[in-house]
Scaffold this motif. Structure first.
Motif, short mmCIF file in Angstrom:
data_model
loop_
_atom_site.label_atom_id
_atom_site.label_comp_id
_atom_site.label_asym_id
_atom_site.label_seq_id
_atom_site.Cartn_x
_atom_site.Cartn_y
_atom_site.Cartn_z
N ILE A 354 4.27 6.20 6.32
CA ILE A 354 4.91 4.60 6.41
C ILE A 354 4.67 3.82 5.26
CG2 ILE A 354 3.82 2.51 7.65
CD1 ILE A 354 3.20 4.03 10.14
N GLY A 355 3.57 4.03 4.45
CA GLY A 355 3.33 3.44 3.07
C GLY A 355 4.77 3.80 2.14
N ALA A 356 5.10 4.96 2.33
CA ALA A 356 6.34 5.29 1.40
C ALA A 356 7.44 4.82 2.10
CB ALA A 356 6.60 6.83 1.38
N ARG A 357 7.54 4.49 3.28
CA ARG A 357 8.62 3.70 3.84
C ARG A 357 8.98 2.25 3.38
NH1 ARG A 357 8.96 3.13 10.19
NH2 ARG A 357 7.49 1.58 9.78
N LEU A 358 7.66 1.56 3.38
CA LEU A 358 7.50 0.25 2.65
C LEU A 358 8.24 0.25 1.38
CD1 LEU A 358 4.00 -0.97 3.83
CD2 LEU A 358 6.17 -1.76 4.51
N TRP A 359 7.87 1.34 0.49
CA TRP A 359 8.53 1.34 -0.96
C TRP A 359 10.00 1.55 -0.66
CZ3 TRP A 359 4.89 6.11 -2.39
CH2 TRP A 359 3.71 5.55 -2.40
N VAL A 360 10.43 2.37 0.22
CA VAL A 360 11.95 2.50 0.32
C VAL A 360 12.81 1.29 0.96
CG1 VAL A 360 13.68 3.82 1.67
CG2 VAL A 360 11.80 5.01 0.78
N GLN A 361 12.10 0.75 1.81
CA GLN A 361 12.61 -0.64 2.43
C GLN A 361 12.90 -1.45 1.51
OE1 GLN A 361 10.10 -1.24 5.96
NE2 GLN A 361 11.57 0.35 7.08
N ASN A 362 12.01 -1.93 0.65
CA ASN A 362 12.02 -2.95 -0.35
C ASN A 362 12.41 -2.36 -1.60
OD1 ASN A 362 10.14 -5.29 1.11
ND2 ASN A 362 9.03 -3.40 1.66
N ARG A 363 12.84 -1.37 -1.68
CA ARG A 363 13.58 -0.61 -2.90
C ARG A 363 12.64 -0.84 -4.30
NH1 ARG A 363 19.77 -3.14 -2.25
NH2 ARG A 363 20.30 -2.01 -0.41
N VAL A 364 11.51 -0.41 -4.04
CA VAL A 364 10.49 -0.43 -5.21
C VAL A 364 11.00 0.50 -6.25
CG1 VAL A 364 8.18 0.26 -6.03
CG2 VAL A 364 8.39 -0.89 -3.68
N ASN A 365 11.06 -0.06 -7.35
CA ASN A 365 11.75 0.67 -8.89
C ASN A 365 10.65 1.26 -9.20
OD1 ASN A 365 13.10 1.46 -10.97
ND2 ASN A 365 12.95 -0.41 -11.93
N PHE A 366 10.62 2.82 -9.16
CA PHE A 366 9.43 3.67 -9.89
C PHE A 366 10.03 4.12 -11.18
CE2 PHE A 366 7.92 4.02 -5.36
CZ PHE A 366 6.44 3.68 -5.67
N SER A 367 10.75 3.63 -11.74
CA SER A 367 11.09 3.76 -13.40
C SER A 367 10.42 2.59 -13.99
CB SER A 367 12.73 3.67 -13.72
OG SER A 367 13.20 2.23 -13.22
N ASN A 368 10.01 1.79 -13.05
CA ASN A 368 9.25 0.69 -13.93
C ASN A 368 7.64 1.34 -13.71
OD1 ASN A 368 7.23 -1.58 -14.10
ND2 ASN A 368 8.68 -2.91 -12.93
N PRO A 369 7.13 1.41 -15.04
CA PRO A 369 5.89 1.94 -15.36
C PRO A 369 4.73 1.37 -14.76
CG PRO A 369 6.70 0.80 -17.28
CD PRO A 369 7.74 0.82 -16.42
N ILE A 370 4.95 -0.01 -14.45
CA ILE A 370 3.97 -0.86 -13.79
C ILE A 370 3.79 -0.43 -12.19
CG2 ILE A 370 3.26 -3.06 -12.79
CD1 ILE A 370 4.57 -4.33 -15.60
N ASN A 371 4.88 -0.01 -11.56
CA ASN A 371 4.97 0.33 -10.08
C ASN A 371 4.47 1.97 -10.11
OD1 ASN A 371 5.96 -2.15 -9.39
ND2 ASN A 371 8.04 -1.54 -9.44
N LEU A 372 4.96 2.66 -11.22
CA LEU A 372 4.59 4.07 -11.20
C LEU A 372 3.10 4.29 -11.12
CD1 LEU A 372 5.80 6.82 -11.03
CD2 LEU A 372 6.23 6.79 -13.41
N MET A 373 2.64 3.73 -12.24
CA MET A 373 0.97 3.75 -12.54
C MET A 373 0.33 3.07 -11.12
SD MET A 373 0.97 2.95 -16.55
CE MET A 373 1.90 3.92 -17.71
N THR A 374 0.64 2.02 -10.78
CA THR A 374 -0.05 1.49 -9.79
C THR A 374 -0.20 2.29 -8.39
OG1 THR A 374 0.67 -1.03 -10.34
CG2 THR A 374 0.00 -0.68 -8.26
N ALA A 375 0.86 2.90 -8.07
CA ALA A 375 1.17 3.63 -7.04
C ALA A 375 0.46 5.00 -7.29
CB ALA A 375 2.38 3.86 -6.60
N GLY A 376 0.69 5.73 -8.29
CA GLY A 376 0.12 6.86 -8.68
C GLY A 376 -1.21 6.88 -8.83
N THR A 377 -1.87 5.97 -9.44
CA THR A 377 -3.29 5.92 -9.89
C THR A 377 -4.18 5.77 -8.36
OG1 THR A 377 -2.97 5.21 -12.10
CG2 THR A 377 -5.03 5.14 -11.23
N GLY A 378 -3.88 4.74 -7.78
CA GLY A 378 -4.30 4.22 -6.45
C GLY A 378 -4.44 5.46 -5.52
#
Length: 440
Positions: A354-378
């Motif tokens: 469901i968390g991943a679905r929130l990313w998809v529905q809101n088109r979270v851009n994981f080529s953005n290192p801020i988003n990538l590091m935020t999600a990956g580290t947490g």
């Protein structure tokens, strides 16, 4: 007064049929026999998931049923009957309840549940006055999705023991849930968790894994068991991340009902949050599980086209009646570890997705290192810690709390620094991907 409480229902058409292209609105109802029938369907839809939480946590099942019923009626009153919803047990509480129970017993867990409800109520009050924009700024989709996902994935390690000790029961439960979700049509397909529990239970029964001694000793009628909360600072912090999940679930539920009924409910978000918070506080004060709006019951509304809150009053009343049967609670308490473990495999995974679905529905851009590091580290912090905890002086924090704190800090620190330095990544048009940033 009846309209203020959401009790002034108009009869839909002749009360027996639903006109083509229409739905039974929240402030309407069918005749009472059909309304009662729909209400019983809502009880069936919520039952499997609602009783599974106390089966996993060790809370009294009948007490949880009582407070889910009372919480539902309270929700309907606070929202003035504009948001049809059943408040069942929230799986987001499983990890913090487990941590609290191991340290301070059930009373310590109830203290955490009560404080979570109070925090949600306060947020609802703020939302009612100022709207939801500040929530989106504090928790943009990448943060919200990560927090929801890490709560489910943090629980993964708890399913290992039943997989090792009773693999047949565990995986029979998993298989029954996933197959029934696509095998059956209508209501039965939406009750896949309940079907899986029943199948797993029968498999465990054949293997002699169930003890019925408590069932024979329990009476047919009696009071639920009540417990008072105690409060401990370290446990309060473990529970607070759950607030973010409840906010996401609650707002999502109101949005869905708004779309399905064609009614503008933007002015009810705050009330819905306050109602869920008050219901969770009530449960925490007396021995029940924390509550949330139930997606399971949206399926019942979608298939029946009945959004009448009258049906939810029936469902809440039926749940309260069931709560006064100790024998019902005793039967629920016989659910073995293999069944709860198998259901947990599916449910915890679904929370993560469901968390991943929130990313998809809101088109979270994981080529953005801020988003990538935020999600990956947490996620890594929460998964790696599992059921263990970190000590900060006299303060003990579990994986969900630490993962949530890390997620929020990384996103907001990186965003603040990047904006100050002019290195914030810039998204390109969708068909071109994103431009390389100065920081990654």
């Amino acid at each position: 007064m009846s309209n203020r409480l959401g009790l002034g229902w108009n009869l839909h058409g002749d009360g027996r049929t639903i006109r083509p292209g229409t739905v039974v609105a929240p402030d309407e109802r069918l005749n009472w026999p059909q309304t009662i029938g729909v209400g019983v369907q809502h009880v069936m839809a919520m039952f499997g998931a609602t009783v599974l939480v106390p089966a996993i946590t060790g809370f009294p099942a009948t007490t949880t049923l009582l407070f889910s019923g009372l919480g539902t009626l309270l929700f309907l009153i606070v929202t003035a009957g504009r948001v049809p919803s059943y408040l069942g047990s929230s799986f987001a509480f499983l990890a913090p309840v487990a941590a609290a129970t191991s340290s301070y017993g059930m009373s310590g867990a109830l203290g955490g549940i009560l404080v979570t409800g109070a925090a949600l109520f306060l947020i609802g009050l703020i939302v009612q006055k100022s709207g939801t924009d500040w929530i989106h700024r504090l928790m943009p989709p990448v943060v919200m999705g990560t927090i929801v996902a890490l709560i489910g994935l943090n629980l993964a390690s708890t399913t290992l023991t039943p997989m090792q000790e009773v693999p047949l029961t565990t995986f029979a439960t998993v298989g029954a849930i996933v197959v029934s979700a696509v095998l059956f049509k209508g209501l039965l397909g939406r009750l896949s968790i309940l079907v899986g529990i029943v199948v797993g239970y029968l498999v465990a029964l054949v293997q002699g894994q169930i003890d019925f001694s408590m069932v024979s000793e329990a009476g047919w009628a009696g009071l639920p068991a009540f417990e008072t909360p105690t409060f401990h600072l370290d446990i309060m912090l473990v529970f607070l991340p759950v607030v973010f999940v409840l906010i996401a679930e609650n707002i999502g539920h109101v949005k869905t009902v708004s779309l399905m009924t064609g009614r503008d409910l933007d002015d009810v978000y705050g009330r819905a949050l306050m109602a869920d918070g008050a219901a969770t506080m009530l449960a925490g004060a007396g021995g029940g599980s924390g509550t949330t709006t139930y997606a399971e019951n949206i399926g019942v509304m979608a298939s029946s086209r009945v959004y009448s809150t009258a049906a939810y009053w029936v469902a809440g009343a039926v749940a309260i009646l069931l709560a006064f049967s100790p024998k019902v609670g005793a039967v629920i308490n016989t659910i073995p570890a293999g069944v709860t473990g198998g259901a947990g495999i599916v449910l915890y995974g679904m929370i993560g997705m469901i968390g991943a679905r929130l990313w998809v529905q809101n088109r979270v851009n994981f080529s953005n290192p801020i988003n990538l590091m935020t999600a990956g580290t947490g996620l890594i912090v929460a998964i790696a810690m599992g059921s263990s905890a970190l000590m900060f002086g006299n303060l003990q924090l579990g994986g969900i709390a630490v993962g949530t704190i890390v997620t929020l800090l990384i996103f907001h620190v990186m965003t603040t620094v990047a904006r100050a330095r002019g290195t914030e990544p810039v998204d390109a048009p969708e068909d071109q991907g994103s431009q390389p940033s100065k920081i990654g």
